[in-house]
Design an enzyme around this catalytic site. Structure first.
Site, PDB file in Angstrom:
ATOM      1  N   ASP A  43      38.483  54.494  20.560  1.00  0.00           N
ATOM      2  CA  ASP A  43      37.698  54.521  19.336  1.00  0.00           C
ATOM      3  C   ASP A  43      37.394  55.964  18.965  1.00  0.00           C
ATOM      4  OD1 ASP A  43      35.212  55.402  20.653  1.00  0.00           O
ATOM      5  OD2 ASP A  43      35.096  53.369  21.452  1.00  0.00           O
ATOM      6  N   LYS A  65      35.562  52.556  15.114  1.00  0.00           N
ATOM      7  CA  LYS A  65      34.556  52.044  14.190  1.00  0.00           C
ATOM      8  C   LYS A  65      33.780  53.216  13.623  1.00  0.00           C
ATOM      9  CE  LYS A  65      33.939  47.706  16.736  1.00  0.00           C
ATOM     10  NZ  LYS A  65      32.962  46.802  17.375  1.00  0.00           N
ATOM     11  N   MET A 179      23.006  56.147  17.690  1.00  0.00           N
ATOM     12  CA  MET A 179      23.574  55.524  16.489  1.00  0.00           C
ATOM     13  C   MET A 179      22.511  55.352  15.403  1.00  0.00           C
ATOM     14  SD  MET A 179      25.966  52.720  18.476  1.00  0.00           S
ATOM     15  CE  MET A 179      24.641  52.291  19.620  1.00  0.00           C
TER      16      MET A 179
END
Length: 512
Positions: A43, A65, A179
């Protein structure tokens, strides 16, 4: 081992933590598994530099992502892992940070368990600790924070999580929210609503461990506004607590090449030393081989030359790769270096001499200026008419060298022992790498320039700053439209100094 060969065995999946992005923060076990993997499922947070440790012939599957955009659902990622392993392949699922710290590694492990696929977990360094360290913040400190709390700032469906802000405020210590770029206002508002002091130090740490890393500091009350004004991008973490105000640990930015990213385009087997030298000066290094050196398939001319070694007076090398491949061909035939004991050896420069000395051999001749023309001129003064000269090198070599030797009356055997092939890296997006304005490309030969140009795609080459080892390399880069810088000497040490000079000038210009 090919994928087809391995399909006869039993497949397996390793969930490997890649760390926060710095390629050297990958664990030793993680690096070994990448080098052995048939398939690498990665990723965006894994870091492009880490992918350089993978095999060139591995299958690379991007399941990245991005915030607000999820092109591949988790269920599909699980299916890919199972499918590849069932085919008998060694699969590395490379995940940013640690696979079990908000990395959904547990979900992937469950899917593998249900499918009967063997797997292992390889922990990685979580960004919750590494990023603050790179940006000068200790997450714990005897006088400032005796506890650390790591919290996710969004759910798997992208909605806001149910964070127990009251418990976090009462617990004290350092709070790290992962995040959280798009939820800064929600996070800071939640903390303030539960009684946290508006003056509590806080920071947003953006793209930590990379050349473009930033630390935006303030208080809880003002952090969201500061982050928005600075246009913070993901990945970034939010850090709240007294440790955020710590001022005595800015080590990353003190090094000469801090804030600089350098693409090293040398062949894969020759990158290690140069990359280490650049990293020691603070650069973010992306190993992006532009060429691959492959021994020639047809050995007829080589076999004949080796059978006649006793008739040669000189052995001439024009690159470290030529030395390495020639000596390797001797080893394959169980011919030791005593077979060349009678020969005088000439090299083009210090790098080639260094490769020679690793085999316990020392050159008899090296020109003052490290290029083919000066090597040819120096040899022409030493070679006697009629003497045989063996020149093992790339199939396409500098003709000026052989012409000078022939003019001197030498009997030259220009022996191709390896071919130069261009590399294509499926995981490398050159446009994205050069978009930040912090990136240089480093070239050690004209062939690396040509390989880079071939793989550049739609990259605007006029925007590429090229650090070149010599005039011929610089001419090739300039001919492709790049902005060129040339080292004072054609050595790796001079290349590193050139990078430092360019970075220093850039910083000086930035202050004007």
């Amino acid at each position: 081992m090919s994928l087809e060969d391995n399909a006869k065995g039993t497949g397996k999946v390793w969930l490997v933590g890649a760390g926060p992005s710095d390629a050297e923060l990958l664990t030793v076990k993680g690096r070994r598994l990448l080098a052995e993997a048939d398939v690498i499922v990665y990723d965006r947070l894994a870091g492009v530099g880490v992918l350089a440790w993978g095999r060139p012939d591995a299958v690379y599957i991007d399941v990245g992502k991005r915030a607000g955009h999820h092109p591949i659902p988790q269920e599909e990622i699980n299916r890919i892992l199972v499918e590849q392993a069932v085919k008998g392949r060694r699969v590395v699922r490379l995940k940013g940070g640690d696979p079990l710290v908000f990395g959904r590694g547990g979900e992937e492990a469950s899917a593998l368990k249900r499918a009967g696929v063997p797997f292992e977990i390889v922990p990685g360094i979580t960004s919750a600790i590494a990023v603050p360290a790179y940006l000068g913040i200790p997450v714990t400190h005897r006088d400032l924070a005796s506890s650390l709390h790591i919290v996710t700032a969004h759910k798997k469906d992208g909605s806001l999580p149910d964070i127990r802000y009251q418990a976090l405020v009462e617990g004290g210590g350092t709070l790290v929210f992962l995040m959280g770029v798009h939820t800064i206002r929600s996070v800071t508002a939640g903390l303030l609503a539960e009684g946290m002091s508006p003056d509590m130090p806080a920071a947003v740490l953006e793209r930590g461990t990379r050349a473009v890393q930033r630390r935006i500091t303030g208080t809880v009350a003002e952090l969201a506004q500061k982050a928005e004004a600075a246009h913070v991008q993901s990945p970034a973490i939010i850090l709240v607590g007294q440790a955020a105000a710590f001022q005595d640990m800015d080590w990353y930015g003190e090094r000469p090449l801090a804030g600089v990213k350098i693409l090293v385009t040398r062949p894969r087997e020759r990158t290690l030393r140069l990359s280490a030298m650049l990293r020691a000066e603070g650069a973010e290094v992306l190993e992006a081989p532009a060429i691959r050196l492959v021994p020639v398939a047809d050995k007829k001319d080589l076999d004949q030359a080796l059978a006649e070694l006793a008739d040669y007076a000189w052995l001439v090398f024009t690159s470290p790769s030529g030395v390495h491949i020639f000596l390797e061909e001797l080893r394959k035939r169980r011919m030791d270096v005593r077979r060349i004991a009678h020969m005088r050896i000439a090299v083009i420069g210090e790098g080639t001499a260094g490769e020679l000395t690793q085999a316990g051999l020392y050159p008899d001749l090296m020109p003052d200026v490290y290029d083919g023309a000066h090597l040819g001129a120096a040899l022409a003064r030493e070679v006697k008419p009629g003497e045989r000269v063996l020149l093992p090198r790339a199939r396409i070599g500098n003709r000026e060298l052989t012409e000078k030797l022939k003019d001197a009356g030498a009997d030259v055997t220009d022996l191709p022992i390896y071919d130069t092939q261009y590399e294509t890296l499926p995981w490398l997006d050159l446009e994205r790498e050069f978009a930040d304005g912090r990136t240089y490309a480093m070239f050690t030969s004209a062939s690396t320039v040509r390989g880079f140009v071939k793989s550049a795609g739609d990259l605007r080459l006029s925007g590429v700053r090229a650090l070149c080892i010599g005039s011929m390399t610089a001419a090739a880069a300039a001919g492709a439209g790049m902005e060129t810088y040339t080292a004072a000497k054609p050595t790796l040490e001079a290349l590193v100094e050139l990078a430092k000079e360019a970075a220093a000038k850039e910083r000086e210009d930035g202050r004007r």
